[in-house]
Design a protein around this motif. Structure first.
Motif, short mmCIF file in Angstrom:
data_model
loop_
_atom_site.label_atom_id
_atom_site.label_comp_id
_atom_site.label_asym_id
_atom_site.label_seq_id
_atom_site.Cartn_x
_atom_site.Cartn_y
_atom_site.Cartn_z
N ASP A 89 0.76 -1.29 0.05
CA ASP A 89 0.02 0.14 -0.08
C ASP A 89 0.79 1.29 -0.03
N ILE A 90 2.15 1.06 -0.39
CA ILE A 90 3.08 2.44 -0.39
C ILE A 90 3.71 2.22 -1.57
N ASP A 91 4.22 3.26 -2.11
CA ASP A 91 4.97 3.45 -3.62
C ASP A 91 5.99 2.72 -3.53
N SER A 134 4.30 8.48 0.88
CA SER A 134 3.82 7.18 1.50
C SER A 134 5.07 6.47 1.99
N GLN A 135 6.30 6.46 1.35
CA GLN A 135 7.36 5.81 1.52
C GLN A 135 8.03 6.66 2.85
N ILE A 136 8.12 8.00 3.00
CA ILE A 136 8.58 8.46 4.27
C ILE A 136 7.65 8.26 5.32
N GLU A 137 6.42 8.31 4.97
CA GLU A 137 5.56 8.02 6.43
C GLU A 137 6.06 6.63 6.82
N GLY A 142 11.97 15.43 1.15
CA GLY A 142 12.32 15.73 2.71
C GLY A 142 12.83 14.34 3.13
N PHE A 143 13.39 13.21 2.50
CA PHE A 143 13.69 12.02 3.31
C PHE A 143 14.81 12.47 4.05
N MET A 144 15.70 13.33 3.70
CA MET A 144 17.13 13.52 4.49
C MET A 144 16.57 13.99 5.66
#
Length: 519
Positions: A311-313, A359-362, A419-421
């Motif tokens: 359910d995430i990218d 979705s990946q960062i969350e 914003g992943f960093m």
């Protein structure tokens, strides 16, 4: 950077041998190799034995021409042996199989399959018995037939056949009743070593070398040279885990990506080293999608790769936990592996490459938060790290920190900073390492967005494969290593080169000490 097999369910085979027929129609050479690694084949059926093998050729332009074999119990392996290059012809391997306990008295079984121009010669250690004989089949295939039943004899029975391409592909050998995932663990001396093999760029067939440095006097076979380099490092460095950080498959030259996958999988399995992979921008440009490739990788011996949440990218967002030494069930290291996708979905406004999605960062944040309580139970300092393929925008070093290593080309990071960093820093990830830019191998600090102070390390693996671009200014293929000393919560990293001073640990540096970044 430069640039299907459907996994069957778990087979409960008690005795079986899986054979792969390796075919190269372009130069009329065929081969069967002696070591098997894969027991989850679409043609593998427990309780069945193979009774014959043949090749059927048909016209690709005549609608009345059929590439099917008449008669009961025949099954086609859906791999065009011409790999779509036949102008007017297609060819498919067909396998006849039956349950051994239903065989009639006159029926024979296949004990071996080989490819060549002449009748195979059996060794004096294993000569033909009176009830065995070799028979030829189309396309240079030879089958060893036997009228004798071999119930329970795992060394004799063949239960499945599949097709791979190229004289350097994998494999043949016993199928497994179960396929347990290995459990990586800190060694008794408190240490653990990760080998990051970036950008292997393996092909169907031997592959073509690009920018090979140093050039050789003999023709350069890209995949042969790449795999020999990797194997030399497996022997000398003896890593505990291998991370494949994307572009394992050289998409535009992998008409059968399954074959390319089996090349590295066979190598790692032969050395019994666990490995985990994520995808780059070329892995799905061949014959398999990301999901199809991961279905294969997920079922291979010693592979820790998995597709991650649906359910995430992306495909291949997952966590690996490295347990502490001894018999503890507590995690000492947590590795986050994420799919950085391929090309920009909005080329008009953001040229270049794709970026990590919200979705990946969350998912990363929530997973990290959910693991913290358990990680505090580890008796030493627990450490977090991450691997991706495409570099983050911060790899461009906006704060002009000192770098360690080679910055040979501009980082081809995405134009969008999602914003992943910031998330990595907030969740106390100590370093992130990527691939993608083959001739960059530097490490550079990443800074807190408020204080501008360095908080984690960002590293490149350096290109390892001769099928991808490289060699700029004499740049030599290389591989990065990370060694963890849990006694001191210390991380050191270095590179090893394919040529030149191959014994030296280049740019050896300590990036973490006492569980904190060293800048």
């Amino acid at each position: 950077m430069t640039r299907r097999i459907v996994r069957a369910g778990l087979q409960l085979a008690i005795f079986s041998v899986v054979v792969f027929i390796l075919v190269v129609f372009l130069d009329n050479r065929y081969r069967v190799l002696p070591q098997a690694i894969h027991n989850h084949l679409p043609a593998h059926h427990p309780g069945f034995v193979v009774t014959d093998v043949t090749v059927i050729t048909c016209s690709s332009i005549n609608p009345f021409s059929s590439c099917t074999k008449d008669g009961p119990n025949w099954h086609r392996i859906n791999e065009d042996l011409y790999l779509g290059s036949g102008y007017v012809s297609k060819a498919y391997l067909h396998v006849r199989r039956k349950k051994e306990d239903t065989l009639e008295s006159h029926e024979e079984i296949v004990l071996d399959v080989k490819v060549g121009r002449t009748t195979p010669q059996d060794t004096t250690d294993n000569p033909l018995s009176k009830d065995e004989r070799w028979e030829s089949r189309p396309a240079g295939i030879w089958v060893k037939l036997s009228s004798k039943r071999h119930m329970g004899d795992a060394a004799k029975l063949i239960t499945g056949v599949d097709v791979l391409f190229g004289p350097d592909a994998a494999t043949r050998g016993p199928a497994l009743a179960t396929l347990a995932k290995p459990t990586p663990r800190i060694r008794k001396d408190g240490k653990f070593k990760i080998m990051q093999a970036a950008d292997l760029h393996l092909a169907t067939g031997l592959g073509k070398c690009r920018d090979a440095e140093p050039p050789l006097s003999t023709p350069c076979e890209a995949d042969t040279r790449t795999l020999q380099f990797i194997e030399s490092l497996l022997l000398s460095e003896q890593p505990d885990l291998i991370i494949l950080s994307g572009d394992q498959v050289n998409g535009d030259t992998s008409l059968d990506a399954q074959t390319a996958i089996f090349k590295y999988a066979s190598l790692f399995a032969s050395h019994k080293i666990p490995y985990a992979g994520i995808f780059g921008n070329h892995d799905d440009e061949g014959s398999l999608s990301r999901a199809e490739s991961m279905a294969i990788m997920d079922g291979l011996p010693y592979s820790l790769s998995t597709s991650g949440p649906s359910d995430i990218d992306g495909v291949g967002n997952y966590v690996l936990e490295i347990l502490g030494r001894g018999s503890t069930t507590h995690s000492a290291l947590t590795l986050y592996l994420l799919d950085t996708h391929s090309y920009s979905p909005d080329e008009r406004h953001h040229r270049g490459y794709d970026w990590l999605k919200p979705s990946q960062i969350e998912w990363f944040r929530s997973t990290s938060q959910s693991l913290k309580r358990k990680h505090k139970e580890y008796t030493h300092i627990h450490m977090n790290l991450a691997f991706i393929h495409i570099p983050l925008p911060e790899y461009r070093n906006p704060h002009s920190f000192n770098i360690v290593g080679n910055w040979t080309e501009p980082p081809t990071a995405p134009g969008v900073n999602s914003g992943f960093m910031d998330a990595l820093i907030e969740e106390n990830v100590l370093f992130v390492s990527c691939g993608h830019d083959h001739v960059n191998d530097y490490c550079v600090p990443g800074a807190d967005k408020e204080t501008k102070e360095p908080k984690l390390w960002m590293c490149y693996g350096g290109g390892s494969g001769f099928g991808g671009y490289g060699g700029y200014g004499g740049y030599i293929r290389r591989v990065r290593f990370f060694e963890f000393d849990m006694n001191a919560a210390r991380v050191t990293t270095w590179k090893r080169l394919e040529a030149g001073d191959t014994e030296k640990r280049w740019d050896l540096q300590t990036i973490v000490d006492g569980g904190k970044g060293v800048f």
